[in-house]
Design an enzyme around this catalytic site. Structure first.
Site, PDB file in Angstrom:
ATOM      1  N   VAL A 188      17.359  33.389  63.864  1.00  0.00           N
ATOM      2  CA  VAL A 188      17.518  32.529  65.044  1.00  0.00           C
ATOM      3  C   VAL A 188      18.944  32.572  65.588  1.00  0.00           C
ATOM      4  CG1 VAL A 188      15.586  30.980  64.544  1.00  0.00           C
ATOM      5  CG2 VAL A 188      17.855  30.422  63.684  1.00  0.00           C
TER       6      VAL A 188
ATOM      7  N   TYR B  47      10.787  34.894  60.195  1.00  0.00           N
ATOM      8  CA  TYR B  47      12.183  34.769  60.586  1.00  0.00           C
ATOM      9  C   TYR B  47      12.847  33.649  59.808  1.00  0.00           C
ATOM     10  CZ  TYR B  47      11.151  30.592  63.357  1.00  0.00           C
ATOM     11  OH  TYR B  47      10.787  29.321  63.747  1.00  0.00           O
ATOM     12  N   CYS B  48      14.187  33.669  59.804  1.00  0.00           N
ATOM     13  CA  CYS B  48      14.991  32.615  59.189  1.00  0.00           C
ATOM     14  C   CYS B  48      16.230  32.420  60.051  1.00  0.00           C
ATOM     15  CB  CYS B  48      15.336  32.980  57.740  1.00  0.00           C
ATOM     16  SG  CYS B  48      16.383  34.440  57.575  1.00  0.00           S
ATOM     17  N   ARG B  49      17.324  31.986  59.459  1.00  0.00           N
ATOM     18  CA  ARG B  49      18.540  31.751  60.231  1.00  0.00           C
ATOM     19  C   ARG B  49      19.213  33.060  60.621  1.00  0.00           C
ATOM     20  NH1 ARG B  49      23.845  31.318  58.696  1.00  0.00           N
ATOM     21  NH2 ARG B  49      25.169  30.225  60.162  1.00  0.00           N
TER      22      ARG B  49
END
Length: 112
Positions: free
Chosen positions: A103, A74-76
């Site tokens: 996120v 995952y990332c932003r």
């Protein structure tokens, strides 16, 4: 399952936050946060390991991981993690899952 994307030799799956959260409960899952270290320090998912996908040593660091384990990235927002998921599948990882929306769409509290 929302989408199946072709890598050169394998595929990765995009998961909604609810699917991703449920999947993380499986034993032996590896959770990778592919954001920058400063973003990771500001808040991340519990149990995540930070491997910055934009770092020059990303490929070398990924090579040290177990390619047979379930891997969740995952990332932003989901863009960098999609890039990382593609790189992981090309590197021979068999079961890679990407968090749709990153996120920004994660409903649970992040930890520091």
């Amino acid at each position: 399952m929302f989408g199946l994307f072709q890598g050169s030799a394998s595929t990765y799956k995009n998961l909604t936050p609810a699917q991703f959260s449920a999947a993380l409960r499986q034993p032996g899952a590896v959770l990778l946060d592919v954001r920058r270290p400063d973003e990771f320090a500001a808040g991340h998912l519990p149990g995540a390991v930070n491997l910055d996908v934009t770092s020059p040593d990303f490929t070398r660091r990924v090579a040290a991981l177990d390619k047979t384990q379930l891997t969740y990235v995952y990332c932003r927002s989901g863009a960098r993690s999609a890039t990382a998921a593609g790189q992981l599948t090309k590197a021979g990882f068999g079961q890679v899952h990407n968090l749709l929306g990153g996120v920004l769409d994660w409903p649970e509290k992040l930890i520091r």
